[in-house]
Design a protein around this motif. Structure first.
Motif, PDB file in Angstrom:
ATOM      1  N   LEU A   3      -2.903  -9.326  -5.037  1.00  0.00           N
ATOM      2  CA  LEU A   3      -2.002  -8.213  -4.758  1.00  0.00           C
ATOM      3  C   LEU A   3      -0.541  -8.532  -5.065  1.00  0.00           C
ATOM      4  O   LEU A   3       0.246  -7.626  -5.377  1.00  0.00           O
ATOM      5  CB  LEU A   3      -2.149  -7.777  -3.297  1.00  0.00           C
ATOM      6  CG  LEU A   3      -3.199  -6.680  -3.037  1.00  0.00           C
ATOM      7  CD1 LEU A   3      -4.563  -7.036  -3.558  1.00  0.00           C
ATOM      8  CD2 LEU A   3      -3.263  -6.318  -1.566  1.00  0.00           C
ATOM      9  N   ILE A  59      -4.241   6.982   3.518  1.00  0.00           N
ATOM     10  CA  ILE A  59      -4.734   5.627   3.259  1.00  0.00           C
ATOM     11  C   ILE A  59      -6.018   5.679   2.442  1.00  0.00           C
ATOM     12  O   ILE A  59      -6.919   6.470   2.737  1.00  0.00           O
ATOM     13  CB  ILE A  59      -4.997   4.892   4.586  1.00  0.00           C
ATOM     14  CG1 ILE A  59      -3.685   4.750   5.373  1.00  0.00           C
ATOM     15  CG2 ILE A  59      -5.626   3.521   4.351  1.00  0.00           C
ATOM     16  CD1 ILE A  59      -3.870   4.242   6.780  1.00  0.00           C
ATOM     17  N   LEU A 117       2.483  -1.657   2.924  1.00  0.00           N
ATOM     18  CA  LEU A 117       1.710  -0.749   2.084  1.00  0.00           C
ATOM     19  C   LEU A 117       0.221  -1.076   2.069  1.00  0.00           C
ATOM     20  O   LEU A 117      -0.566  -0.309   1.507  1.00  0.00           O
ATOM     21  CB  LEU A 117       2.249  -0.769   0.650  1.00  0.00           C
ATOM     22  CG  LEU A 117       3.682  -0.257   0.486  1.00  0.00           C
ATOM     23  CD1 LEU A 117       4.106  -0.332  -0.972  1.00  0.00           C
ATOM     24  CD2 LEU A 117       3.806   1.169   0.996  1.00  0.00           C
ATOM     25  N   TRP A 118      -0.165  -2.213   2.672  1.00  0.00           N
ATOM     26  CA  TRP A 118      -1.586  -2.543   2.689  1.00  0.00           C
ATOM     27  C   TRP A 118      -1.895  -3.471   3.853  1.00  0.00           C
ATOM     28  O   TRP A 118      -1.021  -4.120   4.409  1.00  0.00           O
ATOM     29  CB  TRP A 118      -2.010  -3.206   1.383  1.00  0.00           C
ATOM     30  CG  TRP A 118      -1.410  -4.575   1.137  1.00  0.00           C
ATOM     31  CD1 TRP A 118      -0.229  -4.854   0.527  1.00  0.00           C
ATOM     32  CD2 TRP A 118      -1.979  -5.850   1.511  1.00  0.00           C
ATOM     33  NE1 TRP A 118      -0.009  -6.220   0.501  1.00  0.00           N
ATOM     34  CE2 TRP A 118      -1.075  -6.849   1.089  1.00  0.00           C
ATOM     35  CE3 TRP A 118      -3.153  -6.231   2.159  1.00  0.00           C
ATOM     36  CZ2 TRP A 118      -1.310  -8.211   1.290  1.00  0.00           C
ATOM     37  CZ3 TRP A 118      -3.396  -7.598   2.357  1.00  0.00           C
ATOM     38  CH2 TRP A 118      -2.483  -8.561   1.925  1.00  0.00           C
ATOM     39  N   ARG A 119      -3.159  -3.498   4.209  1.00  0.00           N
ATOM     40  CA  ARG A 119      -3.675  -4.483   5.170  1.00  0.00           C
ATOM     41  C   ARG A 119      -5.118  -4.774   4.787  1.00  0.00           C
ATOM     42  O   ARG A 119      -5.805  -3.946   4.178  1.00  0.00           O
ATOM     43  CB  ARG A 119      -3.584  -3.968   6.613  1.00  0.00           C
ATOM     44  CG  ARG A 119      -4.387  -2.715   6.894  1.00  0.00           C
ATOM     45  CD  ARG A 119      -4.348  -2.349   8.379  1.00  0.00           C
ATOM     46  NE  ARG A 119      -5.046  -1.092   8.605  1.00  0.00           N
ATOM     47  CZ  ARG A 119      -4.451   0.102   8.640  1.00  0.00           C
ATOM     48  NH1 ARG A 119      -3.145   0.198   8.467  1.00  0.00           N
ATOM     49  NH2 ARG A 119      -5.154   1.199   8.850  1.00  0.00           N
ATOM     50  N   ALA A 164      -1.871   3.279  -4.736  1.00  0.00           N
ATOM     51  CA  ALA A 164      -3.111   2.799  -5.359  1.00  0.00           C
ATOM     52  C   ALA A 164      -4.158   3.900  -5.304  1.00  0.00           C
ATOM     53  O   ALA A 164      -4.461   4.419  -4.234  1.00  0.00           O
ATOM     54  CB  ALA A 164      -3.624   1.543  -4.662  1.00  0.00           C
ATOM     55  N   VAL A 168      -5.036   0.614   1.734  1.00  0.00           N
ATOM     56  CA  VAL A 168      -3.814   0.667   0.929  1.00  0.00           C
ATOM     57  C   VAL A 168      -3.256   2.086   0.969  1.00  0.00           C
ATOM     58  O   VAL A 168      -4.009   3.059   0.969  1.00  0.00           O
ATOM     59  CB  VAL A 168      -4.109   0.260  -0.534  1.00  0.00           C
ATOM     60  CG1 VAL A 168      -2.806   0.181  -1.336  1.00  0.00           C
ATOM     61  CG2 VAL A 168      -4.845  -1.061  -0.595  1.00  0.00           C
ATOM     62  N   SER A 169      -1.941   2.212   0.981  1.00  0.00           N
ATOM     63  CA  SER A 169      -1.329   3.531   0.941  1.00  0.00           C
ATOM     64  C   SER A 169      -1.805   4.291  -0.291  1.00  0.00           C
ATOM     65  O   SER A 169      -1.785   3.765  -1.414  1.00  0.00           O
ATOM     66  CB  SER A 169       0.198   3.411   0.908  1.00  0.00           C
ATOM     67  OG  SER A 169       0.785   4.666   0.637  1.00  0.00           O
ATOM     68  N   LEU A 200       3.049  -2.844  -4.859  1.00  0.00           N
ATOM     69  CA  LEU A 200       2.509  -3.166  -3.537  1.00  0.00           C
ATOM     70  C   LEU A 200       3.496  -3.941  -2.673  1.00  0.00           C
ATOM     71  O   LEU A 200       3.193  -4.244  -1.517  1.00  0.00           O
ATOM     72  CB  LEU A 200       1.208  -3.967  -3.681  1.00  0.00           C
ATOM     73  CG  LEU A 200       0.068  -3.247  -4.416  1.00  0.00           C
ATOM     74  CD1 LEU A 200      -1.157  -4.149  -4.516  1.00  0.00           C
ATOM     75  CD2 LEU A 200      -0.290  -1.948  -3.714  1.00  0.00           C
ATOM     76  N   GLY A 255       1.195  -8.410   3.787  1.00  0.00           N
ATOM     77  CA  GLY A 255       0.232  -7.488   4.362  1.00  0.00           C
ATOM     78  C   GLY A 255      -0.418  -8.086   5.599  1.00  0.00           C
ATOM     79  O   GLY A 255      -0.498  -9.310   5.761  1.00  0.00           O
ATOM     80  N   LEU A 261      -8.233   0.451  -6.920  1.00  0.00           N
ATOM     81  CA  LEU A 261      -9.031  -0.320  -5.959  1.00  0.00           C
ATOM     82  C   LEU A 261     -10.303  -0.857  -6.598  1.00  0.00           C
ATOM     83  O   LEU A 261     -10.765  -1.949  -6.246  1.00  0.00           O
ATOM     84  CB  LEU A 261      -9.359   0.544  -4.743  1.00  0.00           C
ATOM     85  CG  LEU A 261      -8.166   0.963  -3.884  1.00  0.00           C
ATOM     86  CD1 LEU A 261      -8.629   1.667  -2.620  1.00  0.00           C
ATOM     87  CD2 LEU A 261      -7.302  -0.244  -3.509  1.00  0.00           C
ATOM     88  N   LEU A 281     -10.069  -3.305   2.589  1.00  0.00           N
ATOM     89  CA  LEU A 281      -8.693  -3.271   2.119  1.00  0.00           C
ATOM     90  C   LEU A 281      -8.197  -1.831   2.276  1.00  0.00           C
ATOM     91  O   LEU A 281      -8.774  -0.906   1.691  1.00  0.00           O
ATOM     92  CB  LEU A 281      -8.604  -3.710   0.657  1.00  0.00           C
ATOM     93  CG  LEU A 281      -7.214  -3.998   0.088  1.00  0.00           C
ATOM     94  CD1 LEU A 281      -6.556  -5.145   0.840  1.00  0.00           C
ATOM     95  CD2 LEU A 281      -7.303  -4.329  -1.400  1.00  0.00           C
TER      96      LEU A 281
END
Length: 464
Positions: free
Chosen positions: A59, A35, A115-117, A139, A134-135, A65, A89, A144, A132
């Protein structure tokens, strides 16, 4: 059977950059935990709901994403699977520091498209924070950095309307290049450059960790800042020499390490973001960073200008042929111990009144790496070192690097002087003397050499 056919049709292979990164991370079993975290200190008047909308708005423009990373029947390895429905997300509002730590550590269910939160963190007496997560397989650092500016613009109601370059377009373009007439020429370039990889060696590092193929679980980081005045002089030097600033700065880094190791030939890795080479790709999200292998070979009896010219020629040839470098199929790992990475954050896409506090560091394969961020008001240097090397080495390299920049960008630039004889003991380096065994000189207080968990030796061991 029809479901299998649909899965195959809706999937595509990982890019060479993604496959190489997967190896650096430690393999497929690490995917859910790989991550990258962006942290931004936002303004006090930012509201969680409006920020959530801005994040989602930005996003959703990037198809990578809204995919999933999973196995597909009939294929080896992980693939990018296009989801029929976008997986939203996760968005959290956090008011506890312990919860912030948990947010960073929680794995991502990448196989199902998570793939993100994101999170909005309230803090007593301090600016609120946007996190943020993200996998790492979708990214990189540059992605980012760009997203931070775009989210700030979207929050302010100034979202851009330009079409966004998609990572899928990039991977398709990469596949087309393989059939291009120039592909054979560029592959031959790498065959010649890589013909003696069996003889490549990484620089000798004190406290080198055992099992160098494993990614570092903990890294120290020492940060320094080159002010605008010194940066302007460095730009002048680069312009006069006809090279990119990135090439000048990494030459200083390689020379520093060569001098620390007795000017012995060594292999190293240049983490390069190809978006800087193609305007159409700027602002795209994905994994564009690739580690290009380098062989650093030069003598202490040469002037800095000779090193710079050699590095400039190598960098130009590498960039020209970069898409055909077998980054995911190299048998030697010697170049993955020491690294250099450069991120241009002067782009309008990165501009924000909010303060970017955290971005991903260099590739996890590096035991020692220099990360340079070009900012509008100067340059930030960050030296990352594997925890087994000790914080002391990190701080030492950071301080000495600043010294080199000050010396080799001075008005009386020692381009004519042999590197083995250039005096680096004055100005910002008054506590550091550089010989081939790198003596640390501190006549005021021996305690100043005690930094972090390990004591910095007053004299390094002799390095072959």
């Amino acid at each position: 059977m029809s479901a299998v056919i649909e899965d195959v049709a809706a999937s595509s292979p990982l890019s060479p950059e993604q496959r190489a990164l997967l190896e650096y991370l430690g393999g497929e079993e690490r995917v859910r935990h790989a991550i990258h975290v962006l942290r931004v200190d936002v303004d006090d008047n930012v509201t969680p709901e409006r920020l959530r909308v801005a994040v989602a708005q930005v996003l959703q423009d990037h198809g990578i994403l809204s995919a999933a990373i999973r196995h597909v029947p009939g294929y080896r390895g992980l693939r990018i699977h296009n989801m029929n429905e976008r997986t939203p997300g996760t968005w959290l509002v956090i008011e506890d520091d312990d919860d912030s730590a948990k947010f960073r550590r929680m794995p991502l269910d990448v196989g199902n498209g998570a793939l993100w939160r994101g999170a909005f963190v309230r803090r007593n007496g301090a600016r609120p924070v946007l996190y943020l997560a993200v996998s790492a397989l979708v990214a990189d650092r540059g992605s980012l950095a760009d997203l931070s500016g775009r989210i700030a613009s979207a929050y302010a109601g100034q979202a851009g309307e330009e079409e966004v370059f998609q990572y899928e377009q990039y991977t398709e373009w990469r596949r087309e290049l393989n059939a291009d007439d120039a592909a054979a020429v560029e592959r031959r370039y790498w065959q010649r450059y890589l013909n003696d990889t069996d003889a490549w060696t990484a620089p000798r590092l004190v406290y080198r960790r055992s099992g160098a193929s494993e990614p570092a679980s903990e890294r120290f980081c020492a940060v320094d800042r080159i002010d605008a005045a010194l940066m302007a002089r460095a730009v002048e030097v680069a312009t006069a020499a006809g090279v990119r600033l990135e090439v000048l700065l990494q030459t200083v880094w390689w020379v520093l390490l060569a001098r620390l190791t007795g000017f012995n030939r060594y292999a190293a890795g240049w983490q390069h973001d190809c978006r800087s080479d193609y305007d159409v790709m700027r602002g795209a999200v994905g994994v564009f960073d690739k580690v290009l292998p380098l062989v650093i070979d030069g003598g202490g009896d040469e002037p800095f200008a000779a090193w710079l010219a050699r590095m400039a020629a190598c960098a130009s040839a590498h960039i020209e042929a970069q898409e055909h470098c077998p980054i995911d199929a190299l048998t030697s790992t010697a170049h993955l111990a020491i690294g250099f990475s450069y991120c241009d954050r002067t782009s309008p896409l990165c501009a924000t009144s909010w303060r970017v506090v955290e971005l991903p560091g260099p590739m996890p394969c590096f035991e020692l790496a220099l990360q340079i961020d070009a900012l509008g008001d100067g340059v930030e240097l960050a030296v990352y070192a594997d925890a087994s090397l000790g914080r002391a080495l990190t701080v030492y390299c950071r301080s000495t690097l600043h010294c080199c920049m000050a010396r080799w960008s001075s008005r009386t630039a020692p381009f004519r002087n042999c590197l083995g004889s250039v005096n680096l003991s004055g100005g910002p380096c008054r506590l550091i003397g550089m010989g081939q065994t790198s003596t640390l000189v501190n006549r005021e207080s021996h305690s100043a050499s005690r930094i972090g968990r390990k004591r910095l030796p007053m004299r390094w061991p002799s390095w072959p």
